[in-house]
Design a protein around this motif. Structure first.
Motif, PDB file in Angstrom:
ATOM      1  N   ALA A  58      48.601  35.951  24.728  1.00 18.80           N
ATOM      2  CA  ALA A  58      47.185  35.617  24.936  1.00 18.80           C
ATOM      3  C   ALA A  58      46.929  35.186  26.377  1.00 18.80           C
ATOM      4  N   LEU A  59      47.837  34.418  26.952  1.00 16.27           N
ATOM      5  CA  LEU A  59      47.688  33.979  28.336  1.00 16.27           C
ATOM      6  C   LEU A  59      47.792  35.158  29.295  1.00 16.27           C
ATOM      7  N   HIS A  60      48.668  36.107  28.975  1.00 15.08           N
ATOM      8  CA  HIS A  60      48.807  37.292  29.826  1.00 15.08           C
ATOM      9  C   HIS A  60      47.523  38.104  29.835  1.00 15.08           C
ATOM     10  N   ARG A  61      46.850  38.143  28.691  1.00 14.83           N
ATOM     11  CA  ARG A  61      45.600  38.903  28.609  1.00 14.83           C
ATOM     12  C   ARG A  61      44.455  38.193  29.330  1.00 14.83           C
ATOM     13  N   SER A  62      44.350  36.892  29.149  1.00 14.31           N
ATOM     14  CA  SER A  62      43.230  36.153  29.746  1.00 14.31           C
ATOM     15  C   SER A  62      43.467  35.785  31.202  1.00 14.31           C
ATOM     16  N   ARG A  63      44.731  35.680  31.613  1.00 12.15           N
ATOM     17  CA  ARG A  63      45.120  35.379  32.998  1.00 12.15           C
ATOM     18  C   ARG A  63      44.379  34.157  33.564  1.00 12.15           C
ATOM     19  N   PRO A  64      44.558  32.977  32.978  1.00 13.58           N
ATOM     20  CA  PRO A  64      43.920  31.768  33.519  1.00 13.58           C
ATOM     21  C   PRO A  64      44.594  31.335  34.815  1.00 13.58           C
ATOM     22  N   ARG A  65      43.854  30.630  35.651  1.00 15.27           N
ATOM     23  CA  ARG A  65      44.409  30.147  36.911  1.00 15.27           C
ATOM     24  C   ARG A  65      45.471  29.083  36.675  1.00 15.27           C
ATOM     25  N   SER A  66      45.310  28.310  35.604  1.00 18.93           N
ATOM     26  CA  SER A  66      46.308  27.307  35.230  1.00 18.93           C
ATOM     27  C   SER A  66      46.243  27.099  33.725  1.00 18.93           C
ATOM     28  N   PHE A  67      47.267  26.479  33.189  1.00 23.67           N
ATOM     29  CA  PHE A  67      47.315  26.259  31.745  1.00 23.67           C
ATOM     30  C   PHE A  67      46.249  25.266  31.302  1.00 23.67           C
ATOM     31  N   GLY A  68      46.021  24.229  32.088  1.00 23.34           N
ATOM     32  CA  GLY A  68      44.941  23.286  31.813  1.00 23.34           C
ATOM     33  C   GLY A  68      45.375  22.094  30.994  1.00 23.34           C
ATOM     34  N   PRO A  69      44.793  20.920  31.251  1.00 23.43           N
ATOM     35  CA  PRO A  69      45.180  19.694  30.531  1.00 23.43           C
ATOM     36  C   PRO A  69      44.859  19.748  29.042  1.00 23.43           C
ATOM     37  N   ALA A  70      43.726  20.348  28.675  1.00 26.11           N
ATOM     38  CA  ALA A  70      43.365  20.406  27.255  1.00 26.11           C
ATOM     39  C   ALA A  70      44.345  21.269  26.478  1.00 26.11           C
ATOM     40  N   ASN A  71      44.767  22.386  27.074  1.00 30.22           N
ATOM     41  CA  ASN A  71      45.744  23.245  26.401  1.00 30.22           C
ATOM     42  C   ASN A  71      47.099  22.552  26.266  1.00 30.22           C
ATOM     43  N   ARG A  72      47.408  21.658  27.196  1.00 32.36           N
ATOM     44  CA  ARG A  72      48.659  20.897  27.073  1.00 32.36           C
ATOM     45  C   ARG A  72      48.604  19.978  25.853  1.00 32.36           C
ATOM     46  N   VAL A  73      47.440  19.376  25.636  1.00 32.24           N
ATOM     47  CA  VAL A  73      47.281  18.516  24.454  1.00 32.24           C
ATOM     48  C   VAL A  73      47.425  19.357  23.182  1.00 32.24           C
ATOM     49  N   THR A  74      46.770  20.528  23.170  1.00 37.30           N
ATOM     50  CA  THR A  74      46.855  21.411  22.001  1.00 37.30           C
ATOM     51  C   THR A  74      48.277  21.891  21.782  1.00 37.30           C
ATOM     52  N   LEU A  75      48.981  22.175  22.875  1.00 35.28           N
ATOM     53  CA  LEU A  75      50.377  22.595  22.758  1.00 35.28           C
ATOM     54  C   LEU A  75      51.221  21.460  22.166  1.00 35.28           C
ATOM     55  N   GLY A  76      50.926  20.227  22.569  1.00 34.46           N
ATOM     56  CA  GLY A  76      51.616  19.079  21.981  1.00 34.46           C
ATOM     57  C   GLY A  76      51.351  18.987  20.494  1.00 34.46           C
ATOM     58  N   ARG A  77      50.113  19.239  20.096  1.00 33.47           N
ATOM     59  CA  ARG A  77      49.778  19.252  18.675  1.00 33.47           C
ATOM     60  C   ARG A  77      50.532  20.355  17.954  1.00 33.47           C
ATOM     61  N   ALA A  78      50.637  21.527  18.583  1.00 37.03           N
ATOM     62  CA  ALA A  78      51.362  22.643  17.973  1.00 37.03           C
ATOM     63  C   ALA A  78      52.827  22.289  17.750  1.00 37.03           C
ATOM     64  N   ILE A  79      53.406  21.545  18.691  1.00 37.84           N
ATOM     65  CA  ILE A  79      54.801  21.124  18.550  1.00 37.84           C
ATOM     66  C   ILE A  79      54.954  20.198  17.341  1.00 37.84           C
TER      67      ILE A  79
END
Length: 265
Positions: A58-79
């Motif tokens: 999904a990140l490869h398709r959207s190509r964001p400039r950075s992962f972002g702080p909110a996505n880090r929180v969501t990634l923590g939730r995913a873990i």
């Protein structure tokens, strides 16, 4: 500029790889603490690999400039959800540590209200972030419904499976993919699901009370989905009825243009 974009892409991919590594570390800690069996390990590792693969794509398709702080929180939730998933899978082989399962789930539910606020405050709200957040929520509800179904019966699986059934139905009926208006009631019902399933799964209440909590979750979810499906159906009907009134206008306009060209000649 191309070099800079490549560098940013690598950083983004590195963050997803770190997330997968932290997921494996959490599984190792859980395995050491409770002696997790093969089922918990296999399901937990499968979750980590699938999350890394899907998110990287999904990140490869959207190509964001950075992962972002909110996505880090969501990634923590995913873990955390990965840890809950492993514990639920392990519960089919041995008695699960309910306190640990409830603790991980509670933190994941609390963080659900954090990533959105972080995204708005930092101006980093994206469609990918919203979808990532929604998928993590949906999977947590599915896993919790599997766990609670072992106590209250297989009907509880309807709670976790309803969203996925809706997505499958949208493949057959594309009108279900239409955007829905904002609704606080929908958000409230969605938030209730995790809380009710967590309460029922904790088994702190009498059996009948747990049954009532789960039925409340299912009933409110059926009402919410039913209301949205009815709105989408009516909206699709209105759009379909409007088509015959707009399509004949094209030939009339074409005839008028032909007459004007004939007069000019």
């Amino acid at each position: 500029m191309a070099l800079n974009n490549t560098y940013e892409a690598r950083l983004v991919q590195q963050e997803t790889a770190v997330g997968a590594g932290v997921q494996i570390l959490l599984l190792a800690l859980l395995g050491t603490a409770i002696g997790m069996g093969p089922a918990g390990w296999l399901v937990g590792l499968a979750f980590a690999i699938a999350t890394w693969a899907v998110l990287s794509r999904a990140l490869h398709r959207s190509r964001p400039r950075s992962f972002g702080p909110a996505n880090r929180v969501t990634l923590g939730r995913a873990i955390l959800v990965g840890g809950v998933t492993a514990l639920v899978a392990d519960s089919f082989e041995s008695s699960p540590p309910v306190t640990l399962l409830v603790g991980l789930t509670a933190v994941a539910l609390i963080l659900d209200g954090v990533d959105g606020k972080v995204a708005r405050r930092t101006g980093t709200s994206t469609a990918l972030g919203a979808r990532f957040d929604m998928e993590v929520d949906a999977f947590l509800i599915l896993v919790l419904s599997v766990y609670v179904s072992t106590q209250l019966g297989p009907w509880v699986l309807l709670i976790g499976g309803m969203r996925y059934a809706f997505v499958a139905a949208a493949k057959v009926a594309p009108w279900l993919n239409s955007p829905l208006p904002h609704s606080m009631a929908r958000k409230t019902v969605a938030a209730m699901q995790g809380i009710c399933l967590l309460l029922a799964g904790a088994d702190l209440l009498p059996h009948l009370a747990n049954l009532g909590v789960a039925l409340l979750a299912l009933g409110s979810l059926v009402w919410s989905f039913g209301r949205d499906v009815l709105w989408l159906w009516r909206n699709a009907r209105v759009a379909a009825q409007a088509l015959p009134t707009t399509e004949p206008a094209a030939p009339a306009a074409a005839d008028l243009e032909l007459r004007e060209l004939a007069a000019a000649r």
